[in-house]
Design a protein around this motif. Structure first.
Motif, PDB file in Angstrom:
ATOM      1  N   GLY A 224       0.588  -1.114   0.096  1.00 11.68           N
ATOM      2  CA  GLY A 224      -0.209  -0.141  -0.035  1.00 11.68           C
ATOM      3  C   GLY A 224       0.689   1.195   0.071  1.00 11.68           C
ATOM      4  N   ASP A 225       0.576   2.850   0.319  1.00 17.08           N
ATOM      5  CA  ASP A 225       1.141   4.101   0.489  1.00 17.08           C
ATOM      6  C   ASP A 225       2.672   3.518   1.083  1.00 17.08           C
ATOM      7  OD1 ASP A 225      -1.157   4.462  -0.425  1.00 17.08           O
ATOM      8  OD2 ASP A 225      -1.627   6.096   0.447  1.00 17.08           O
ATOM      9  N   CYS A 226       2.517   2.662   1.802  1.00 18.51           N
ATOM     10  CA  CYS A 226       3.613   3.434   3.441  1.00 18.51           C
ATOM     11  C   CYS A 226       5.086   2.677   2.166  1.00 18.51           C
ATOM     12  CB  CYS A 226       4.024   1.977   4.040  1.00 18.51           C
ATOM     13  SG  CYS A 226       3.256   0.867   4.528  1.00 18.51           S
ATOM     14  N   ALA A 227       4.585   1.548   0.505  1.00 17.85           N
ATOM     15  CA  ALA A 227       5.111   0.445   0.455  1.00 17.85           C
ATOM     16  C   ALA A 227       5.751   1.097  -1.752  1.00 17.85           C
ATOM     17  CB  ALA A 227       5.055  -0.951   0.502  1.00 17.85           C
ATOM     18  N   GLU A 228       6.633   0.582  -1.563  1.00 22.39           N
ATOM     19  CA  GLU A 228       7.223   1.120  -3.122  1.00 22.39           C
ATOM     20  C   GLU A 228       7.200   0.055  -3.663  1.00 22.39           C
ATOM     21  OE1 GLU A 228      11.461   2.094  -3.055  1.00 22.39           O
ATOM     22  OE2 GLU A 228      11.207   4.112  -2.704  1.00 22.39           O
ATOM     23  N   GLY A 229       6.009  -0.017  -4.876  1.00 23.13           N
ATOM     24  CA  GLY A 229       5.943  -0.871  -5.803  1.00 23.13           C
ATOM     25  C   GLY A 229       6.649  -0.886  -6.760  1.00 23.13           C
ATOM     26  N   PHE A 230       6.618  -1.747  -8.188  1.00 22.97           N
ATOM     27  CA  PHE A 230       7.413  -1.779  -8.735  1.00 22.97           C
ATOM     28  C   PHE A 230       6.108  -1.102 -10.461  1.00 22.97           C
ATOM     29  CE2 PHE A 230       8.740  -3.279 -13.686  1.00 22.97           C
ATOM     30  CZ  PHE A 230       9.705  -2.834 -13.126  1.00 22.97           C
ATOM     31  N   ASP A 231       6.899   0.070 -10.554  1.00 21.46           N
ATOM     32  CA  ASP A 231       6.043   0.706 -12.105  1.00 21.46           C
ATOM     33  C   ASP A 231       6.672   0.324 -13.505  1.00 21.46           C
ATOM     34  OD1 ASP A 231       4.542   2.495 -14.149  1.00 21.46           O
ATOM     35  OD2 ASP A 231       5.743   3.955 -13.410  1.00 21.46           O
ATOM     36  N   VAL A 232       5.716  -0.671 -14.121  1.00 17.32           N
ATOM     37  CA  VAL A 232       6.667  -1.218 -15.398  1.00 17.32           C
ATOM     38  C   VAL A 232       6.421  -0.487 -16.009  1.00 17.32           C
ATOM     39  CG1 VAL A 232       4.102  -2.041 -15.702  1.00 17.32           C
ATOM     40  CG2 VAL A 232       5.947  -3.050 -16.545  1.00 17.32           C
ATOM     41  N   SER A 233       5.621   0.798 -16.373  1.00 16.75           N
ATOM     42  CA  SER A 233       6.136   1.877 -17.340  1.00 16.75           C
ATOM     43  C   SER A 233       7.385   2.561 -17.351  1.00 16.75           C
ATOM     44  CB  SER A 233       4.927   2.917 -18.096  1.00 16.75           C
ATOM     45  OG  SER A 233       4.876   3.645 -16.209  1.00 16.75           O
ATOM     46  N   SER A 234       7.651   3.102 -16.207  1.00 16.23           N
ATOM     47  CA  SER A 234       8.669   3.389 -16.258  1.00 16.23           C
ATOM     48  C   SER A 234       9.912   2.569 -15.814  1.00 16.23           C
ATOM     49  CB  SER A 234       8.383   4.285 -14.738  1.00 16.23           C
ATOM     50  OG  SER A 234       8.633   3.826 -13.938  1.00 16.23           O
ATOM     51  N   GLY A 235       9.886   1.091 -15.234  1.00 17.46           N
ATOM     52  CA  GLY A 235      10.852   0.420 -14.701  1.00 17.46           C
ATOM     53  C   GLY A 235      11.291   0.626 -13.773  1.00 17.46           C
ATOM     54  N   SER A 236      10.829   1.582 -12.872  1.00 15.82           N
ATOM     55  CA  SER A 236      11.546   2.056 -11.528  1.00 15.82           C
ATOM     56  C   SER A 236      10.417   1.454 -10.479  1.00 15.82           C
ATOM     57  CB  SER A 236      11.298   3.204 -11.235  1.00 15.82           C
ATOM     58  OG  SER A 236      10.847   4.199 -11.757  1.00 15.82           O
ATOM     59  N   ARG A 237      11.165   1.192  -9.367  1.00 21.93           N
ATOM     60  CA  ARG A 237      10.497   1.350  -7.987  1.00 21.93           C
ATOM     61  C   ARG A 237       9.543   2.513  -7.547  1.00 21.93           C
ATOM     62  NH1 ARG A 237       8.791  -2.728  -6.214  1.00 21.93           N
ATOM     63  NH2 ARG A 237       9.762  -4.848  -6.843  1.00 21.93           N
ATOM     64  N   LYS A 238       8.809   2.850  -7.603  1.00 20.83           N
ATOM     65  CA  LYS A 238       8.203   3.997  -6.396  1.00 20.83           C
ATOM     66  C   LYS A 238       6.755   3.513  -5.665  1.00 20.83           C
ATOM     67  CE  LYS A 238       7.422   5.925 -10.476  1.00 20.83           C
ATOM     68  NZ  LYS A 238       7.017   6.256 -11.792  1.00 20.83           N
ATOM     69  N   VAL A 239       6.464   5.150  -4.716  1.00 19.75           N
ATOM     70  CA  VAL A 239       5.753   4.845  -4.397  1.00 19.75           C
ATOM     71  C   VAL A 239       5.034   4.835  -5.006  1.00 19.75           C
ATOM     72  CG1 VAL A 239       4.501   5.774  -2.876  1.00 19.75           C
ATOM     73  CG2 VAL A 239       6.504   5.086  -2.082  1.00 19.75           C
ATOM     74  N   LEU A 240       3.529   4.503  -5.368  1.00 23.49           N
ATOM     75  CA  LEU A 240       2.264   4.520  -5.705  1.00 23.49           C
ATOM     76  C   LEU A 240       1.210   4.788  -5.003  1.00 23.49           C
ATOM     77  CD1 LEU A 240       2.988   1.172  -8.301  1.00 23.49           C
ATOM     78  CD2 LEU A 240       2.951   4.006  -9.590  1.00 23.49           C
ATOM     79  N   ALA A 241       0.805   5.757  -4.692  1.00 27.35           N
ATOM     80  CA  ALA A 241      -0.754   5.585  -3.233  1.00 27.35           C
ATOM     81  C   ALA A 241      -1.541   5.962  -3.751  1.00 27.35           C
ATOM     82  CB  ALA A 241      -0.264   7.223  -2.581  1.00 27.35           C
ATOM     83  N   LEU A 242      -2.128   4.506  -4.407  1.00 27.00           N
ATOM     84  CA  LEU A 242      -3.257   4.472  -4.687  1.00 27.00           C
ATOM     85  C   LEU A 242      -4.009   3.539  -4.618  1.00 27.00           C
ATOM     86  CD1 LEU A 242      -2.022   5.074  -8.580  1.00 27.00           C
ATOM     87  CD2 LEU A 242      -3.397   6.877  -7.542  1.00 27.00           C
ATOM     88  N   MET A 243      -5.173   3.239  -4.613  1.00 24.78           N
ATOM     89  CA  MET A 243      -6.230   2.435  -3.854  1.00 24.78           C
ATOM     90  C   MET A 243      -5.983   1.555  -4.426  1.00 24.78           C
ATOM     91  SD  MET A 243      -9.208   2.892  -1.882  1.00 24.78           S
ATOM     92  CE  MET A 243     -10.359   1.851  -1.418  1.00 24.78           C
ATOM     93  N   PRO A 244      -5.871   0.987  -6.478  1.00 24.18           N
ATOM     94  CA  PRO A 244      -6.172  -0.298  -6.799  1.00 24.18           C
ATOM     95  C   PRO A 244      -4.246  -1.231  -6.554  1.00 24.18           C
ATOM     96  CG  PRO A 244      -6.318   1.610  -8.185  1.00 24.18           C
ATOM     97  CD  PRO A 244      -6.484   1.855  -6.966  1.00 24.18           C
ATOM     98  N   SER A 245      -3.950   0.197  -5.962  1.00 18.57           N
ATOM     99  CA  SER A 245      -2.175  -1.072  -5.910  1.00 18.57           C
ATOM    100  C   SER A 245      -2.167  -0.915  -4.440  1.00 18.57           C
ATOM    101  CB  SER A 245      -1.119   0.679  -6.066  1.00 18.57           C
ATOM    102  OG  SER A 245      -0.341   0.846  -6.887  1.00 18.57           O
TER     103      SER A 245
END
Ligand SMILES: Cc1cc2nc3c(=O)[nH]c(=O)nc-3n(C[C@H](O)[C@H](O)[C@H](O)COP(=O)(O)OP(=O)(O)OC[C@H]3O[C@@H](n4cnc5c(N)ncnc54)[C@H](O)[C@@H]3O)c2cc1C
Lengths: 410, 150
Positions: free
Chosen positions: A270-291
């Protein structure tokens, strides 16, 4: 029998519970919930202000959710400290719980810049929780002058919600445009216009220098008198539990594609963690409900001994104000293609032969077709991109792909 | 020995685009079935219709699109209002809870969701309220839309 602990009780926690139970029907689940409510839909707090929803309809899961899933929820309790060696979690009341696997789903907290004189403001609010929304709703009356600091998603949603109550709303932001993290100047100006037409005033490229009671002195020297202040400048991931236990933390808690942190037995979602954004190829916080849901679910499955990997998250937003919708996804990198349908703008960013991202305003029908191209990294040579730019339609796929989509189980 | 129940053991709506005439009768039959009104003309004549199935395509090819009732539906995971859920294999929406944010439109890879006349989302629920074959299937003149297990 395994013992699971989940810190936080938001969407990521709900996903985690459902993930655990999809693998392990018996293990004990304890949820440590600082907020005193069962999981609710955080984004709906702005709809509560304007009466478009109510507390009864804001629940994220049915009333028997915890009972059906055999969860113990400790309401009003804060997790204080993880001991990775002993695999224990200490709570704010001094009690210590043992775990086999723990998920940190502590979300994010509003970031409030150290404004000079902030403490002299009598009625000031953040806008993150149900309690914030209820307190704000109580404080704002018809005719109240509201100043909102921050023209991002949260500040503007707050403004839209409050507009049903009062006509006197000013939003200020240091950025030169609204929604600056997701919209470019032209799309932002369309959205700003819609907000202004509906009675919201803006002070952009300007922010508060200091407060003197109910007066804000702006950086430009202007002054704003208000009755109620809302600060919505931004949020920061709650990373301290993992950081204090010497786990790896960047802007958010570092995790792998199984949502495992660098501490054995500890997961984050969730908001506290870094997800893998496949569109930029990088790990970042995706502070979004679906994520939050998907990360929580993956964490839960893996905590219980299953194997779920999350490799294709993307940033994405659907946001509407007074009937005008903007949808964005992925990253704005590569070659820009633009379409101008009536009443809207569509921007597509193409990089390495795939759709890296898009920004739509006005015309948003079936945008999920675009989103799936971004998420799946579909080679654009396999689709008719000329058609797609004009309209989101499965007619742009080959009849073979369509046969699979509409003639098979998906 | 009884075979284990498969998750996909359920009927869904499938389309065969080769047989689709593009007549849009499915759209009218869907809107009529959802209207709750007894007479078709009274329900639909002279009104903008908001069916839960729609026909896409061009002069060359046409096909009908409605909810796929995915095995692992991304709309359910993404709904910010907790309004979309899956029950007995059917993806359903609680319209009381929906706030019209359109996140489901942003995530559905099939373009199967659109708001109703009131701005609140609606979606194909396989005519589960009325029972029997879905109205789009019943009324398709060329059996381009079928309701079966695959
Ligand atoms: C006004 C608003 C509008 C939004 N709109 C959208 C939108 O349109 N679309 C979208 O995708 N997202 C939106 N979001 C973001 C979305 O709400 C979040 O991304 C999502 O709620 C994150 O879920 P989470 O479970 O990770 O964290 P949260 O929902 O924040 O839950 C974390 C919980 O953990 C608790 N906690 C923290 N520390 C501890 C501790 N030490 N011990 C115990 N409990 C603790 C917190 O109190 C909190 O209740 C919006 C957010 C806001 C505020």
């Amino acid at each position: 029998m395994a013992e699971y602990i989940i810190v936080g009780n938001g969407t990521a926690a709900a996903g985690c519970i459902e993930g655990i139970r999809s693998v392990d029907a018996a293990g004990g689940i304890t949820v440590v919930s600082e907020e005193k409510n069962p999981v609710y839909c955080r984004p709906l707090i702005s709809y509560l202000l304007g009466g478009k929803t109510d507390e009864n309809r804001m629940n994220y899961r049915p009333a028997d959710f915890y009972e059906k899933n055999g969860c113990r929820v400790l309401y009003g309790r804060r997790a204080e400290k993880i001991d990775p060696e002993e695999r224990t979690l200490q709570l704010d009341d001094g009690s210590v719980l043992k775990y086999d696997a723990l998920c940190d789903a502590a979300g994010s907290s509003p970031f409030v810049p150290p404004f000079e004189g902030l403490e002299t403001v009598e009625k000031r609010f953040g806008f993150m929780t149900l309690d914030d929304a209820k307190a704000l709703k109580k404080a704002v009356k018809k005719g109240s002058r509201v100043l909102i600091v921050g023209a991002g998603l949260i500040g503007l949603k707050c403004a839209e919600g409050l507009r049903a109550v009062t006509e006197n709303i000013t939003v200020c932001d240091l950025a030169d445009r609204v929604l600056s993290s997701i919209l470019d100047a032209e799309c932002a100006s369309l959205m700003q216009k819609r907000l202004e037409e509906n009675g919201i005033s803006f002070m952009l490229s300007d922010s508060v220098a200091s407060f003197k009671g109910n007066t804000a002195v702006m950086k430009s020297g202007k002054t704003v008198d208000f009755d109620v202040l809302v600060t919505a400048v931004g949020v920061r991931a709650n990373t301290s539990l993992v950081r204090d236990a010497s786990g790896e933390v960047n802007r958010g808690i570092a995790v792998n594609d199984r949502m495992e942190t660098s501490i054995k037995g500890v997961y984050a979602a969730g908001d506290c963690a870094e997800g893998f954004d496949v569109s930029s190829g990088s790990r970042k916080v995706l502070a979004l409900m679906p994520s939050a849901y998907m990360e929580g679910h993956a964490a839960g499955v893996n905590m219980a001994g299953g194997d779920e990997r999350l490799a294709n998250e993307i940033p994405m937003n659907s946001i509407g104000f007074f009937g005008l919708y903007a949808m964005t996804a992925g990253s704005y990198e590569g070659t820009l293609y633009e379409e101008r349908p009536e009443g809207g703008i569509k921007r597509f960013y193409v990089k390495d032969g795939v759709l890296a991202g898009f920004m739509l305003i006005g015309q948003t029908e079936r945008a999920g077709i675009y989103t799936s191209l971004v998420r799946e990294r579909t080679p654009l040579r396999d689709v008719n991109f000329e058609i797609l730019k004009k309209i989101a339609t499965s007619a742009a796929f080959s009849s073979q792909i369509r046969g699979k989509k509409f003639g098979g189980v998906v | 020995m009884a075979s284990p129940m498969r998750v996909n053991d359920m009927k869904r709506v499938y389309v065969n685009e080769k047989w689709c005439l593009g007549c849009r009768l499915c759209e009218y039959n869907c809107a009529f079935a959802s209207s709750g009104i007894r007479y078709m003309a009274k329900a639909l004549k002279g009104k903008a219709i908001f069916p839960k199935i729609h026909v896409e395509g061009d002069d060359g090819i046409t096909f009908a699109v409605s909810c796929r009732h995915c095995t692992d539906p991304i709309c359910v995971k993404s709904c910010i209002a907790g309004a979309i859920y899956k029950e007995d294999g059917v993806v359903k929406i609680n319209r009381e809870k929906c706030v019209g944010c359109l996140t489901c439109v942003l995530v559905c890879p099939y373009g199967a969701l659109a708001p109703g006349s009131d701005g609140v989302m609606q979606k194909c629920e396989l005519c589960t309220q009325s029972g029997g074959e879905p109205a789009c299937v019943k009324g398709c003149p060329n059996r381009a839309i079928v309701y079966e297990e695959r």
